[in-house]
Structures are given as C-alpha cells and as structure tokens.
Design a protein around this motif. Structure first.
Motif, PDB file in Angstrom:
ATOM      1  N   ALA A 122       6.156  -0.735   2.969  1.00  0.00           N
ATOM      2  CA  ALA A 122       5.025   0.179   3.093  1.00  0.00           C
ATOM      3  C   ALA A 122       3.875  -0.244   1.874  1.00  0.00           C
ATOM      4  CB  ALA A 122       5.298   1.531   2.710  1.00  0.00           C
ATOM      5  N   ALA A 123       4.582  -0.541   0.754  1.00  0.00           N
ATOM      6  CA  ALA A 123       3.335  -1.179  -0.184  1.00  0.00           C
ATOM      7  C   ALA A 123       2.668  -2.477   0.372  1.00  0.00           C
ATOM      8  CB  ALA A 123       3.909  -1.328  -1.582  1.00  0.00           C
ATOM      9  N   GLU A 125       1.659  -3.543   3.403  1.00  0.00           N
ATOM     10  CA  GLU A 125       0.956  -2.929   4.452  1.00  0.00           C
ATOM     11  C   GLU A 125      -0.118  -2.275   4.004  1.00  0.00           C
ATOM     12  OE1 GLU A 125       4.449  -2.518   8.207  1.00  0.00           O
ATOM     13  OE2 GLU A 125       4.009  -0.802   6.896  1.00  0.00           O
ATOM     14  N   ASP A 126      -0.039  -1.397   3.023  1.00  0.00           N
ATOM     15  CA  ASP A 126      -1.124  -0.882   2.370  1.00  0.00           C
ATOM     16  C   ASP A 126      -2.068  -1.758   1.645  1.00  0.00           C
ATOM     17  OD1 ASP A 126      -0.063   1.590   3.031  1.00  0.00           O
ATOM     18  OD2 ASP A 126       0.620   2.091   0.975  1.00  0.00           O
ATOM     19  N   HIS A 127      -1.639  -2.963   1.475  1.00  0.00           N
ATOM     20  CA  HIS A 127      -2.587  -3.975   1.014  1.00  0.00           C
ATOM     21  C   HIS A 127      -3.084  -4.867   2.024  1.00  0.00           C
ATOM     22  CE1 HIS A 127      -2.633  -2.593  -3.174  1.00  0.00           C
ATOM     23  NE2 HIS A 127      -1.289  -2.512  -3.249  1.00  0.00           N
TER      24      HIS A 127
END
Length: 258
Positions: A122-123, A125-127
């Motif tokens: 998730a982290a 993908e956020d970036h």
C-alpha cells in the motif's frame, strides 16, 4: 513483514570486463573526493542512477548501510528515493533491509504480486512505485549494505538489469570497505580526542579541589568520585561544573584586583 519476496540470486555474483574499468575507477576515486562516509554514499547513489537508468526508464536509488553499534546510515539519489527507503525503516523490514542482512538479492517485479493486505504494498503504491530491486553490497565482519532500486513501472528490472546491478554492487564493495575503514579511523581519532579532553578537564578539577581543601591528589580524586556518585552524574560532567565555577570565580577576583 511476511511478504513473499523473491530472491533468485542467493549471493552477489558478477563477472568483470574491460568496460567495467571506468566504473571501478570512478567508484574508487569518489572515496578520496568525499569528505566523509555519508558524502561517499551520496556519490554512490548518484553513480548508480547514471549506470542503471536507461532511456525512458529512470530508476530511483538508495543505499542502506548497517554497522555494529552504529545508527543505520541511509543515502538517497533523490527525495523520492529517500521516501521509499523510509517506508521500510518505518516497518523495520523490507527488501533492502533483508537484502543487506541476509546478503541475497530481493526482487519484487510487481508490487501488486504482494498480498492485498500488505502495508508495504500500500505504501509503495501510494508513492507510485511498482517494482523494487535490492542488491547486497558485500562487506566484512558485522557491516551490511544494499543497493535499493525503485521504478514506477512493473517488471522494470530485466535479467540483464539485475546482472548490471550485481556488477555495480560488486565494484562498489571494495571502495565502500575503504570508506568504512577511513570513517572508523576518524571515529577512533574523535573518541581519543574526546577522551583526552575529558582527562584534562578532570585533572583541572582535581587541581582546584586540592588547592581549595589542601588535600592530596588521591584524596581529591576520591572526593570527586564520591560527589559524582552521590549526585548521579558522570565524573566528566561534575569536573566541567567545578572548572566552570572556579574559572568564573577567578575572573571575578581578577576584575576586582585590576
């Protein structure tokens, strides 16, 4: 983190060629040109980006360095790479930390292959990161390092790209060992200087106590140690306090006499 990282290469292996000589020379030369270890690591990440990026395929690079009794050192080629590395340190686990500590390549060809519940996925993908390659830089004894490469594209690191990363890591190993040796010598020198300064401060404080109490050196040292123990402060801190007060009192006396 229990994500199924892939690791096709158990240890860092690479073949050398004449074309590698310029890269090897540049990595060695940057050790002499860098004022400290962190500056060398910054130079290493910049060189890695130049060597490992391809037209239309920019990579972001970080280097992790883990040393015994030292804080983990991180250098990044850009703010974006730094943020990628920080995600792993936040969780205390991740591809680059695993690659460094276990000395094996970690390749996540597509972040979406990780479990949907993965916080690391998730982290990333956020970036906007979709593939990650972590290649160990082998070091002796209790030091560990890894080259961390990130791309916004899935399947970004082909077999040829991974071989190139391993070659780069192999060439970086020797210069990094040298940079660590230089850094350790500098740390030792700083520690010795601090110890000498501490000794001088304690000796000065002992002299003030001897003068004030008309006692022997051994008695003054015993008084200093007992007082430090009673106040629960270090011998150096107490000595600095005594020297400061005695110096200030001397300054006042001198001003009155002048």
């Amino acid at each position: 983190m229990n994500d199924p990282f892939t690791s096709p290469t158990p240890r860092n292996t690479a073949t050398t060629s004449t074309g590698d000589d310029a890269l090897r020379h540049r990595l060695h030369a940057s050790v002499a040109a860098s004022p400290d270890l962190l500056a060398y690591l910054d130079s290493l990440t910049s060189t890695a980006v130049e060597a490992l990026s391809s037209p239309g395929q920019e990579v972001f690079c970080g280097v992790t360095l883990i040393r015994a009794r030292k804080a983990t050192t991180v250098a990044s080629s850009s703010d974006r790479a730094r943020r990628m590395d920080e995600v792993q340190y936040k969780f205390g686990d991740g591809p680059c930390l695993t690659a460094a500590q276990e000395e094996r390549e970690i390749y996540i060809s597509d972040i979406e292959d990780l479990a949907a519940t993965s916080k690391y996925r998730a982290a990333m993908e956020d970036h906007g990161v979709h593939s990650v390659l972590a290649t160990p830089i082998l070091l002796p004894a209790t030091s560990y390092s890894a080259l961390n490469l990130y791309s916004t594209e899935p399947q970004a690191f082909t077999a040829a790209a991974r071989r190139l990363a391993r070659t780069f890591a192999t060439h970086a190993s020797g210069p990094l060992k040298l940079a660590l040796t230089v850094a350790d010598l500098a740390d030792t020198g700083a520690d010795l200087q601090a110890a000498m300064e501490s000794r001088r401060t304690v000796d000065t404080a002992v002299g003030f106590i001897m003068s004030q109490n008309n006692c022997t050196r051994d008695q003054a040292i015993a008084t200093l140690r007992q007082t430090a123990s009673t106040r629960r402060i270090t011998l150096r801190d107490l000595a600095e306090s005594i020297v400061t007060k005695a110096t200030n009192a001397t300054d006042v006396t001198d001003r009155h006499l002048s």
